[in-house]
Design an enzyme around this catalytic site. Structure first.
Site, PDB file in Angstrom:
ATOM      1  N   ASP A 188       0.860  -1.181   0.103  1.00 44.69           N
ATOM      2  CA  ASP A 188      -0.276   0.010  -0.235  1.00 44.69           C
ATOM      3  C   ASP A 188       0.759   1.636   0.252  1.00 44.69           C
ATOM      4  OD1 ASP A 188      -2.834   1.508   0.178  1.00 44.69           O
ATOM      5  OD2 ASP A 188      -1.422   2.094   2.025  1.00 44.69           O
ATOM      6  N   CYS A 210     -12.975 -10.442   7.552  1.00 43.74           N
ATOM      7  CA  CYS A 210     -14.340 -11.049   7.360  1.00 43.74           C
ATOM      8  C   CYS A 210     -14.675 -11.004   5.676  1.00 43.74           C
ATOM      9  CB  CYS A 210     -15.130 -11.088   8.522  1.00 43.74           C
ATOM     10  SG  CYS A 210     -15.680  -9.316   8.898  1.00 43.74           S
ATOM     11  N   GLU A 215      -1.383  -1.275  -6.072  1.00 44.67           N
ATOM     12  CA  GLU A 215      -2.218  -0.176  -6.658  1.00 44.67           C
ATOM     13  C   GLU A 215      -1.540   0.196  -7.793  1.00 44.67           C
ATOM     14  OE1 GLU A 215      -5.342   1.246  -3.131  1.00 44.67           O
ATOM     15  OE2 GLU A 215      -3.119   1.973  -2.211  1.00 44.67           O
ATOM     16  N   CYS A 229     -12.735  -5.099   5.149  1.00 43.37           N
ATOM     17  CA  CYS A 229     -12.300  -6.243   6.373  1.00 43.37           C
ATOM     18  C   CYS A 229     -11.024  -6.844   5.532  1.00 43.37           C
ATOM     19  CB  CYS A 229     -13.248  -5.966   7.364  1.00 43.37           C
ATOM     20  SG  CYS A 229     -12.677  -6.903   8.729  1.00 43.37           S
ATOM     21  N   CYS A 288     -14.011  -3.161  12.638  1.00 41.29           N
ATOM     22  CA  CYS A 288     -14.768  -3.461  11.444  1.00 41.29           C
ATOM     23  C   CYS A 288     -16.524  -3.619  12.208  1.00 41.29           C
ATOM     24  CB  CYS A 288     -14.299  -4.625  11.318  1.00 41.29           C
ATOM     25  SG  CYS A 288     -16.101  -5.189   9.649  1.00 41.29           S
ATOM     26  N   ASP A 345      -3.246   1.289   6.729  1.00 41.09           N
ATOM     27  CA  ASP A 345      -2.654   0.856   5.500  1.00 41.09           C
ATOM     28  C   ASP A 345      -2.362  -0.869   5.578  1.00 41.09           C
ATOM     29  OD1 ASP A 345      -1.769   3.557   5.069  1.00 41.09           O
ATOM     30  OD2 ASP A 345      -0.733   3.719   6.550  1.00 41.09           O
TER      31      ASP A 345
END
Length: 381
Positions: free
Chosen positions: A185, A325, A269, A322, A341, A351
């Site tokens: 990231d 999950c 990204e 998240c 979350c 991050d």
């Protein structure tokens, strides 16, 4: 086993003596003169209804130089020839809509001169490179690549001289040094956050030297144009700019080399760097890190080492999803660095959570099943 050929460029600093440095200045001056002459002549011929071509311009220049430009005869003949070829390539890129319309070169801005690898043009002799009409010039290091040198580009950066040698060489079969995967990231407060939890910050050389650079820029603007003090001030300012660029490049090279050696699969990204640079509050910090250059180096080094770089779609919600999950948070402003979350109660570092999601998306993209392309079992994180 070989897998074809590739071209790698080695940029080496030179250690010229006073006579050689004077010839270097003449070479870059001759290249700039020939480029500007060819550009002006191309425009004149085009406006006259003719069809200019760089090969015809080179023949025209060769016929003129013994009479009109005799000083160029004391320099390597390939210097003005390659400069005129550059004009042809500049127009070709313009017609193909790959670049803007060619512009005239200015003294002191990207000074360079290119020599082709013709008979007797240049040759390496250990820690020296022999250039025609210049002689043997000492190198800071030997040429690392074993292959056929294609050309040699002489360039000046502040008060230092460099030579760039693209070498055509056989590329061995890529060997994966690691089967591990990682998500990265990219950020402003912390340059790189890995899915392993590791955070790597950049040296931020522009931020460190910004006040010093502003002060020297003010001093330089107050010097009288054409004076010796203005030339001295320009050299000091150029050295500071070069230092900032070198610190940034050193960080990027060391970091990308380390990552491609440690991980066989890297997810990053697809950032809209141009759009991010339009933000006045973030543009300086983004340029200080070098997002685009980081991705470029990461991709070509991973290809050489046999690794894989997966570029995750820029609209993938890596920060507000998240990683435990898969639940999603509705809003996630930049000011939120830690969040919990609402679905599973897991506390996240923004991050690190984004890096974990990028890694999983990269694994899903390449259908990572635990076996690397080299046939060895994956190591995980």
């Amino acid at each position: 086993m070989r897998t074809g050929r590739t071209v790698l460029t080695h940029r080496i600093e030179l250690k010229p003596n006073q006579r050689q440095e004077a010839l270097f200045r003449q070479c870059v001056g001759a290249a700039r003169f020939a480029y500007n002459w060819a550009l002006a002549e191309w425009q004149r011929q085009f406006e006259a209804g003719e069809k200019p071509h760089e090969a015809a311009l080179r023949r025209q220049f060769n016929a003129m130089k013994p009479v009109e430009f005799p000083w160029i005869l004391d320099l390597p003949k390939s210097v003005p020839q390659q400069a005129i070829k550059n004009v042809g390539r500049a127009y070709q890129r313009f017609f193909q809509k790959q670049s803007k319309f060619p512009r005239f070169k200015r003294r002191g801005v990207h000074d360079s001169a290119r020599l082709d690898n013709g008979p007797g043009t240049f040759a390496f002799d250990g820690w020296r490179i022999r250039l025609p009409k210049i002689g043997g010039v000492r190198l800071r290091e030997e040429l690392r690549f074993d292959g056929k040198p294609l050309s040699a580009t002489l360039s000046r950066e502040a008060d230092r001289w460099f030579i760039s040698i693209p070498v055509e060489m056989e590329r061995p079969e890529p060997v994966c040094e690691s089967q591990a995967s990682v998500g990265i990231d990219l950020g402003v407060s912390t340059a790189l956050t890995l899915s392993t939890g590791e955070k790597i910050d950049s040296p931020k050389p522009l931020k460190k030297h910004l006040q010093r650079m502003k002060r020297r820029s003010r001093w330089h603007s107050r010097k009288q144009k054409g004076s010796a003090n203005r030339d001295k001030s320009a050299r000091k300012l150029a050295k500071l700019h070069a230092r900032i660029a070198h610190v940034r490049q050193d960080f990027l090279h060391q970091t990308t080399t380390d990552l491609t050696r440690r991980f066989g699969l890297i997810g990053i990204e697809d950032l809209n760097v141009r759009g991010m640079m339009a933000n006045d509050k973030l543009s300086q910090a983004i340029s200080d890190i070098g997002f685009y250059e980081f991705r470029r180096q990461l991709e070509y080094k991973a290809a050489l080492s046999g690794g894989t770089v997966v570029v995750v779609d820029r609209w993938f919600p890596s920060s507000k999803t998240c990683s435990a999950c898969g639940g999603s948070c509705e809003a996630m402003p930049l000011s939120v660095r830690q969040w919990t979350c609402a679905h599973c109660g897991t506390e996240h570092d923004r991050d690190v959570n984004a890096a974990l999601n990028i890694e999983r998306q990269a694994l899903a993209t390449v259908s990572w099943t635990g076996s690397h392309a080299c046939g060895e079992e994956g190591t995980g994180r």
